[in-house]
Design a protein around this motif. Structure first.
Motif, PDB file in Angstrom:
ATOM      1  N   LYS A   1     -20.959 -52.469  -1.765  1.00  0.00           N
ATOM      2  CA  LYS A   1     -20.457 -53.306  -0.689  1.00  0.00           C
ATOM      3  C   LYS A   1     -21.262 -52.991   0.570  1.00  0.00           C
ATOM      4  N   GLU A   2     -21.280 -53.947   1.496  1.00  0.00           N
ATOM      5  CA  GLU A   2     -22.073 -53.745   2.710  1.00  0.00           C
ATOM      6  C   GLU A   2     -21.623 -52.500   3.476  1.00  0.00           C
TER       7      GLU A   2
ATOM      8  N   TYR B   1     -36.492 -53.641  -1.289  1.00  0.00           N
ATOM      9  CA  TYR B   1     -35.878 -52.489  -1.943  1.00  0.00           C
ATOM     10  C   TYR B   1     -34.538 -52.898  -2.563  1.00  0.00           C
ATOM     11  N   MET B   2     -33.857 -53.825  -1.868  1.00  0.00           N
ATOM     12  CA  MET B   2     -32.534 -54.225  -2.317  1.00  0.00           C
ATOM     13  C   MET B   2     -32.408 -55.743  -2.352  1.00  0.00           C
ATOM     14  N   TYR B   3     -31.447 -56.182  -3.151  1.00  0.00           N
ATOM     15  CA  TYR B   3     -31.104 -57.596  -3.307  1.00  0.00           C
ATOM     16  C   TYR B   3     -29.682 -57.774  -2.789  1.00  0.00           C
ATOM     17  N   ARG B   4     -29.447 -58.826  -2.032  1.00  0.00           N
ATOM     18  CA  ARG B   4     -28.118 -59.061  -1.460  1.00  0.00           C
ATOM     19  C   ARG B   4     -27.611 -60.434  -1.858  1.00  0.00           C
ATOM     20  N   GLU B   5     -26.366 -60.469  -2.314  1.00  0.00           N
ATOM     21  CA  GLU B   5     -25.729 -61.747  -2.631  1.00  0.00           C
ATOM     22  C   GLU B   5     -24.235 -61.632  -2.346  1.00  0.00           C
ATOM     23  N   GLU B   6     -23.766 -62.511  -1.448  1.00  0.00           N
ATOM     24  CA  GLU B   6     -22.354 -62.558  -1.074  1.00  0.00           C
ATOM     25  C   GLU B   6     -21.830 -61.188  -0.647  1.00  0.00           C
ATOM     26  N   GLY B   7     -22.628 -60.505   0.164  1.00  0.00           N
ATOM     27  CA  GLY B   7     -22.195 -59.229   0.715  1.00  0.00           C
ATOM     28  C   GLY B   7     -22.296 -58.051  -0.223  1.00  0.00           C
ATOM     29  N   ILE B   8     -22.859 -58.249  -1.417  1.00  0.00           N
ATOM     30  CA  ILE B   8     -23.031 -57.164  -2.382  1.00  0.00           C
ATOM     31  C   ILE B   8     -24.522 -56.824  -2.469  1.00  0.00           C
ATOM     32  N   TYR B   9     -24.813 -55.525  -2.450  1.00  0.00           N
ATOM     33  CA  TYR B   9     -26.191 -55.045  -2.451  1.00  0.00           C
ATOM     34  C   TYR B   9     -26.481 -54.281  -3.740  1.00  0.00           C
TER      35      TYR B   9
ATOM     36  N   ASN C   1     -27.547 -62.761 -10.691  1.00  0.00           N
ATOM     37  CA  ASN C   1     -27.211 -61.419 -11.167  1.00  0.00           C
ATOM     38  C   ASN C   1     -27.873 -61.067 -12.496  1.00  0.00           C
ATOM     39  N   THR C   2     -28.759 -61.921 -12.974  1.00  0.00           N
ATOM     40  CA  THR C   2     -29.398 -61.678 -14.265  1.00  0.00           C
ATOM     41  C   THR C   2     -30.886 -61.420 -14.074  1.00  0.00           C
ATOM     42  N   ILE C   3     -31.388 -60.373 -14.737  1.00  0.00           N
ATOM     43  CA  ILE C   3     -32.810 -60.045 -14.679  1.00  0.00           C
ATOM     44  C   ILE C   3     -33.479 -60.536 -15.962  1.00  0.00           C
ATOM     45  N   TYR C   4     -34.519 -61.341 -15.801  1.00  0.00           N
ATOM     46  CA  TYR C   4     -35.267 -61.860 -16.942  1.00  0.00           C
ATOM     47  C   TYR C   4     -36.592 -61.117 -17.062  1.00  0.00           C
TER      48      TYR C   4
END
Length: 209
Positions: free
Chosen positions: A159-160, A186-194, A66-69
């Protein structure tokens, strides 16, 4: 180097804070919160400056969960720093028209691409905003998908079910289009969150030319 890129580069560096950001990133990547702390500014201020530096091509982003470097793009900094010197050297042996002919061609291509995108949107999107069908040609598909994702909010976590509902405003096959959003970055998905990715890593129709 195209003239508009050169101008964007020097405009981006016309702020002392941005120059300090590049100096800090020369020692390694950092996330926005860390940069804000080092510079004594707010995170929104960092967001503003990083957008300018991204546009100039001198920094890029990578996501770690969840962190952008933010990273310094060393090669681009060196290339664009040398750009104005190259222009002066070429000007000694070339007419102004010949020197900037590439820039004129670049502008023409950009206008042509904008017109092509508009034509694709008109062909596949109805006046009431519905997607007639998913294009089979990849270039047209990317144009349509980019048009769709631009209606989503940057920085918002979805949410999905929310993404499904958003896509269904355009087309019933939300599962296929949702997968395409991920596959084309276009999108990033992690644990059902976009969440929307930075635009710099989106798949682009322009890159298929």
């Amino acid at each position: 180097m195209q003239l508009d890129q050169l101008v964007t580069f020097y405009k981006a560096l016309g702020d002392p804070t941005r120059v300090r950001i590049l100096a800090i990133l020369a020692n390694g990547p950092l996330h926005g919160q860390a940069l804000a702390g080092k510079l004594g500014v707010t995170p929104p201020t960092i967001t503003h400056h990083m957008a300018k530096l991204r546009d100039a091509g001198v920094v890029y982003e990578r996501r770690d969960k969840n962190t952008i470097y933010f990273y310094l793009h060393d090669a681009n900094v060196k290339r664009q720093s040398q750009g104005i010197v190259n222009v002066m050297e070429k000007a000694k042996d070339t007419s102004v028209e010949e020197l900037f002919a590439e820039d004129t061609l670049h502008v023409q291509r950009r206008h042509q691409m904008a017109a092509e995108k508009m034509q694709v949107i008109r062909s596949f999107i109805t006046p009431d905003g519905k997607l007639k069908q998913i294009p089979s040609q990849r270039k047209k598909k990317l144009i349509v998908f980019e048009y769709m994702v631009r209606g989503l909010e940057k920085g918002r976590k979805y949410k999905e079910q929310e993404i499904n509902e958003y896509i269904r405003q355009f087309h019933e096959d939300y599962a296929t289009i949702r997968r395409e959003f991920i596959m084309n970055h276009y999108m990033y998905r992690e644990e059902g969150i976009y969440e929307l990715n930075p635009e710099e890593i989106w798949a682009k129709a322009e890159d298929l030319q």
